[in-house]
Design a protein around this motif. Structure first.
Motif, PDB file in Angstrom:
ATOM      1  N   ARG A 343       0.867  -1.081  -0.139  1.00 26.02           N
ATOM      2  CA  ARG A 343       0.256   0.100   0.081  1.00 26.02           C
ATOM      3  C   ARG A 343       0.705   1.339   0.069  1.00 26.02           C
ATOM      4  N   GLY A 345       2.854   2.379   2.455  1.00 25.68           N
ATOM      5  CA  GLY A 345       3.078   2.758   3.815  1.00 25.68           C
ATOM      6  C   GLY A 345       4.395   1.972   4.498  1.00 25.68           C
ATOM      7  N   GLU A 347       4.764  -0.788   7.220  1.00 29.44           N
ATOM      8  CA  GLU A 347       4.467  -1.749   8.099  1.00 29.44           C
ATOM      9  C   GLU A 347       5.604  -2.568   8.582  1.00 29.44           C
ATOM     10  N   GLN A 499      10.810   5.470   9.909  1.00 24.32           N
ATOM     11  CA  GLN A 499       9.575   6.387   8.954  1.00 24.32           C
ATOM     12  C   GLN A 499      10.060   6.855   7.767  1.00 24.32           C
ATOM     13  N   TYR A 674       1.691   7.471  -0.563  1.00 24.32           N
ATOM     14  CA  TYR A 674       1.317   6.629   0.673  1.00 24.32           C
ATOM     15  C   TYR A 674       2.115   7.257   1.873  1.00 24.32           C
ATOM     16  N   SER A 675       3.300   7.219   1.851  1.00 23.64           N
ATOM     17  CA  SER A 675       4.325   7.742   2.669  1.00 23.64           C
ATOM     18  C   SER A 675       3.922   9.100   3.406  1.00 23.64           C
ATOM     19  N   HIS A 678       0.370   8.672   5.242  1.00 23.56           N
ATOM     20  CA  HIS A 678       0.516   7.919   6.597  1.00 23.56           C
ATOM     21  C   HIS A 678       1.470   8.935   7.532  1.00 23.56           C
ATOM     22  N   SER A 679       2.290   9.817   7.056  1.00 23.49           N
ATOM     23  CA  SER A 679       2.973  10.771   7.918  1.00 23.49           C
ATOM     24  C   SER A 679       2.234  11.886   8.659  1.00 23.49           C
ATOM     25  N   TYR A 683      -3.605  11.589  10.395  1.00 26.56           N
ATOM     26  CA  TYR A 683      -3.783  10.471   9.607  1.00 26.56           C
ATOM     27  C   TYR A 683      -5.047   9.620  10.034  1.00 26.56           C
ATOM     28  N   LYS A 684      -5.145   9.384  11.451  1.00 24.78           N
ATOM     29  CA  LYS A 684      -6.029   8.544  12.203  1.00 24.78           C
ATOM     30  C   LYS A 684      -7.572   9.299  11.697  1.00 24.78           C
ATOM     31  N   GLN A 687      -8.142   7.436   8.460  1.00 25.94           N
ATOM     32  CA  GLN A 687      -8.675   6.065   8.470  1.00 25.94           C
ATOM     33  C   GLN A 687     -10.188   5.701   9.226  1.00 25.94           C
ATOM     34  N   GLU A 697      -8.080   5.985   0.555  1.00 25.35           N
ATOM     35  CA  GLU A 697      -6.738   6.073   0.516  1.00 25.35           C
ATOM     36  C   GLU A 697      -6.198   5.981  -0.978  1.00 25.35           C
TER      37      GLU A 697
END
Length: 743
Positions: A343, A345, A347, A499, A674-675, A678-679, A683-684, A687, A697
């Motif tokens: 994706r 990001g 993981e 990160q 994506y990075s 997600h940074s 971001y939450k 989600q 996304e």
């Protein structure tokens, strides 16, 4: 012209291949002359002679000094004209004398490398810049390498041509350090030495008149030998003169297995300029640096302590027993940075086991690791109970594993063994062990030494008792280890590494982007010049903006712009109410009352139309279908030498007030997009929180990538933002966009 051929032409224009003038005479000279060497070791000329002698230089060392006959036991020449042929010259004389000395040395004495310590050149005056240019002309005429002027010198395993201290322990597998500032290099070395970090080379490039940081990286990349060269590069940068070169060679080195961390100082000097859009206020040279480092895979640091701590972590991540370290899913590459998931990001974040005999530092480390996105998993079950039975009563094993202040060296080893062999949910081990005055540290540190050599999982030693246990820590470091004296600094550096994404692929994402049509639209826009004849910037009309976004495949909300009320009410009837009305003309619509939401009837729309057309500079009204969703933002700004910096984040107040944005350098890959997403600190929210659905996304990332491709082929665009985009679980749609163009 096809999209592919246009891309090739654009790249060809940007990447002029110039080989750095780094030669054997600079790196491994058989003879060195110090022009200005002296007996006074408190001055640069004397200190360089001392460092060369103490460093065991094996070649012929010569000194030029008109007032001395012998310097530190070496016979002296009184003039550069008197010396035999020599390979490297180090100049420590007044700036005004350097050009003539360099010419004689290069022309008559065969000198093919210069290190000029002297200051007083282009960094001070125009006259100094002219002296500097004369030296460069001489070096280019005779094919000589030039480090400096205005630097502390060059330090490697062949010669210590620096006038400063400390001289770190040199090791072929130590780090290569390149600095744009001599004084800062010294302070960074101080920070590194007390941690036990070893070096392979130290480059102080000073004014970088011929050889800059990018050139040193290019040389290291083009001559990289994975079996013998250092795999860690640390950089202190004050000016990025060639971003393309830095990006290309840093990414290339990282793909070859190297790790790179850097400080970029002075990024805020340009300040926040008064701008006509959100992006202009946010984007700065610092955003460009952030984007460049992200694309290259460089770990960005913000202090000397952070840079040297990251360097120590890199050394702790060296391969063990021929096998690279990996995260539990096997998705960590040889650079030590977590790989992108499918994706895009990060993981498989590392799960850290903490072994400590002091509860407080263990708690602080746990908090810092968790805050940084790493995991400190709970340890339980039969293995945990078994470990507890081997420790003193009162010990804890849930993680952190607290063996108490009375814990022995043997118990320390036992706890490490369980983390290495029995706890499958542990990927790395942090060991906090100072002196409470109850145990013999030599024994404990000997156990730690052996475990670091034996264990496949990396061990990060945190030995905080530098004052009360100086000899014990020094002996531990002497064995080649590093020490992280502060647990929170370690956690911060670890999170920065984890990160940082791997280098972005060099290919550009062209699928679905109509490059020829983009160039056709840009080409049809007439130029615009000011009184001086220089091009001036102006905003594109909404119709042209829509055409460009359509070429990039970026969906927009249905809309119509008109200065006729009947056309707009007919359009609203077709797309269905409610609609939004916005004035066309004024740049900041909201500031002049030029936005009306939730219009549900033709009568209401007619009233808003009449009102908005009375606003100064109004040229018409835009009507859009009103949609609901999470507000997002994408913007871009053209930075000289860097290209377009693309920003993404949450829209509305999040971008205007909180400035929660992430940056990338166009063109972007999906992994980079994506990075960036997600940074984000928010971001939450993307989600989905409190029962609300998250956004799509994949489509958000796709729009970021498509926009970056559009910008890559439209350098005339100097600023743009799409704010907001409205996103839900299914779609992401651009609602409002503006583009500033300069032709």
């Amino acid at each position: 012209m096809t999209a592919g051929s246009y891309f090739f032409c654009t790249l060809a224009a940007k990447t002029e291949i110039i080989r750095p003038m780094i030669n054997r005479e600079l790196l491994d000279p058989q003879s060195i002359v110090i022009v200005g060497g002296s007996n006074n070791q408190h001055k640069p000329g004397g200190a360089i002679v001392r460092n060369l002698i103490q460093g065991g230089y094996k070649g012929t060392l010569r000194i030029v000094n008109p007032k001395e006959d012998e310097v530190q036991g070496i016979k002296v020449f009184h003039d550069v004209k008197e010396i035999p042929p020599t390979e490297l010259a180090v100049l420590v004389i007044p700036a005004k004398l350097c050009p003539d000395a360099a010419e004689v040395l290069a022309r008559d004495k065969g000198v093919r490398a210069f290190i000029i310590i002297s200051a007083g050149f282009g960094e001070e005056t125009k006259a100094g810049a002219a002296l500097e240019q004369r030296i460069l002309d001489t070096c280019q005429q005779y094919g000589a390498a030039l480090i400096g002027p205005n630097c502390i010198g060059l330090l490697n395993r062949q010669h210590h041509s620096v006038f400063t201290q400390p001289i770190p322990k040199l090791n072929p597998q130590g780090v290569d350090f390149i600095s744009g500032s001599g004084a800062t290099a010294v302070f960074i070395l101080e920070s590194a030495v007390i941690k036990g970090l070893q070096f392979n080379s130290v480059w102080s490039i000073g004014n970088g008149k011929q050889i800059g940081i990018e050139d040193v990286l290019q040389y290291m990349d083009e001559h990289f030998d994975a079996a013998h060269d250092s795999h860690v590069k640390l950089l202190y940068i004050e000016n990025i003169s060639n971003p393309d070169k830095l990006l290309f060679h840093a990414a290339s080195l990282i793909r070859k297995g190297c790790r790179i961390a850097a400080i970029k100082a002075g990024s805020s000097e340009s300040g926040s300029r008064a701008a006509s859009s959100h992006t202009g206020a946010i984007a700065s040279s610092d955003s460009a640096v952030e984007a460049l480092f992200r694309k290259a895979g460089i770990v960005r640091c913000h202090s000397r302590e952070e840079l040297t701590t990251v360097g120590c972590i890199f050394k702790s991540l060296e391969w063990r027993e021929g096998a690279p370290l990996s995260s539990p899913e096997g998705d960590t590459d040889v650079s030590g940075a977590a790989k992108a998931s499918p994706r895009g990001g990060l993981e498989g974040a590392w799960r850290v086991g903490i072994v400590t005999h002091a509860g407080g530092p263990g708690v602080m480390l746990t908090d810092a690791l968790s805050k940084g996105g790493l995991s400190v998993p709970k340890l339980e079950g039969p293995a945990a109970e078994e470990l507890k039975s081997k420790l003193f009563p009162g010990s804890a094993v849930a993680n952190p594993i607290d063996i108490l202040a009375t814990g022995t060296a043997e118990q320390l080893g036992t706890a490490i063994d369980y983390c290495e062999q029995r706890f499958d949910n542990i990927d790395a081990i942090a060991v906090i062990y100072g002196t409470p005055g109850l145990t013999t540290l030599y024994e404990a540190y000997e156990v730690l030494h052996k475990k670091i050599l034996e264990c496949r999982k990396p061990i990060f030693p945190i030995l905080p008792s530098l004052h009360t246990a100086g000899p014990e820590v020094a002996e531990f470091l002497q064995k080649g280890h590093v020490n992280f004296s502060d647990e929170v600094t370690l956690a911060t550096a670890l999170s920065q590494i984890m990160q940082t994404p791997p280098p972005a692929p060099p290919e550009i994402e062209l699928f679905g982007v109509d490059v020829p049509r983009i160039r056709e639209i840009i080409g049809s826009i007439p130029g615009n010049s000011g009184k001086s004849g220089q091009p001036t910037a102006r905003y594109l009309d909404p119709d042209t903006v829509r055409q460009l976004l359509e070429c990039a495949g970026i969906p927009m909300v249905p809309e119509m712009v008109s200065n006729r009320k009947e056309e707009l009410t007919d359009f609203a009837q077709r797309v269905g109410y409610p609609v939004v009305a916005k004035v066309v003309g004024p740049i900041h619509k909201s500031d002049v009352g030029g936005v009306a939401l939730n219009i549900r009837t033709p009568e209401h729309l007619a009233l808003e139309f009449e009102r908005m057309m009375q606003i100064p500079d109004a040229k018409g009204v835009m009507v859009q279908k009103m949609l609901k969703g999470t507000e997002l933002f994408i913007g871009a700004k053209y930075e000289q030498r860097f290209g377009h910096v693309v920003l993404c984040g949450l829209g509305g107040i999040f971008v205007e007030v909180l400035k929660d944005v992430q940056s990338g350098l166009a063109p972007l890959s999906y992994a980079e997009a994506y990075s960036m997403i997600h940074s984000l600190r928010g971001y939450k929210i993307l989600q989905g929180t409190r029962g609300q659905q998250g956004i799509n996304e994949k489509k958000y990332a796709e729009i970021i990538v498509r926009l970056s491709t559009l910008l890559r082929f439209a350098t005339e665009i100097k600023e743009m933002d799409i704010n907001p985009l409205l996103a839900d679980a299914d779609n992401v749609v651009a609602v409002d966009a503006r583009i500033l163009i300069e032709k």
